[in-house]
Enzyme design. Sequence first.
Site, PDB file in Angstrom:
ATOM      1  N   HIS A 133       0.812  -1.220   0.000  1.00  0.00           N
ATOM      2  CA  HIS A 133       0.000   0.000   0.000  1.00  0.00           C
ATOM      3  C   HIS A 133       0.846   1.272   0.000  1.00  0.00           C
ATOM      4  O   HIS A 133       1.865   1.370   0.672  1.00  0.00           O
ATOM      5  CB  HIS A 133      -0.947   0.015   1.214  1.00  0.00           C
ATOM      6  CG  HIS A 133      -0.237   0.140   2.521  1.00  0.00           C
ATOM      7  ND1 HIS A 133       0.079   1.352   3.088  1.00  0.00           N
ATOM      8  CD2 HIS A 133       0.248  -0.806   3.363  1.00  0.00           C
ATOM      9  CE1 HIS A 133       0.703   1.165   4.239  1.00  0.00           C
ATOM     10  NE2 HIS A 133       0.829  -0.133   4.432  1.00  0.00           N
ATOM     11  N   HIS A 142      12.277  -1.492 -12.054  1.00  0.00           N
ATOM     12  CA  HIS A 142      12.041  -2.929 -12.208  1.00  0.00           C
ATOM     13  C   HIS A 142      12.058  -3.576 -10.835  1.00  0.00           C
ATOM     14  O   HIS A 142      13.057  -3.515 -10.118  1.00  0.00           O
ATOM     15  CB  HIS A 142      13.120  -3.556 -13.090  1.00  0.00           C
ATOM     16  CG  HIS A 142      12.890  -5.000 -13.404  1.00  0.00           C
ATOM     17  ND1 HIS A 142      13.666  -5.688 -14.295  1.00  0.00           N
ATOM     18  CD2 HIS A 142      11.980  -5.900 -12.956  1.00  0.00           C
ATOM     19  CE1 HIS A 142      13.250  -6.946 -14.388  1.00  0.00           C
ATOM     20  NE2 HIS A 142      12.225  -7.091 -13.568  1.00  0.00           N
TER      21      HIS A 142
END
Length: 208
Positions: A133, A142
């Site tokens: 979150h 990446h």
Amino acid sequence: MRRLAILGAGGHGRVVADAAEAAGWTVPGLFDDQSPPGDHPWPILGDSDALFARLAEFDGVVAAVGDNGLRLERTLKLAARGAALASVVHPTAWVSPRARLAGGTVVLAGAVVGTGARLGRAVIVNTGASVDHDAVLGDGVHVAPGARLAGGVTVGDRAWIGLGAVVREGLMIGEGARVGAGAVVIRPVETGQTVVGVPAQPMRGGGC
């Protein structure tokens, strides 16, 4: 069905093509500035110039290149040419409806992107990775297979989070930083720094 153009015919490009087809896109073929060796389940339709000439034929386009800097560069070039940058989410991934994904980002099989997370352009959340979150990922990041970013982590542009790495909640990973495979990050990582180990420590020489 929506038609997707993919720029990149290497291993990552094929993974993205698989994910896109599973998500309901039609992938007529791949574009690449080189001719990758070996057999390909999709035809090679030409180089990037050929793609630029055919953009009107596609509903979306994504640069599927493993190198963070090159992937972001190609994504920005596509955007400058007016391409509709697509986000590809594998159907076995879970992306919160309250997360935001910018164009050119891919979320691959089994990955999770939590509520309030914000992912920039040309981001990869790779197989089985999780972004919890309110995490914020800059452009060209990446997150490698199996990596875990806890809530509120911020990752700068073009940073690389290695295979199975773990980043503690609320930390800052600087632009262009590299977190080695299996590292456990419990302190902020500076811009351009490479860290490895448990707990993660700066590595001299830049490799991981």
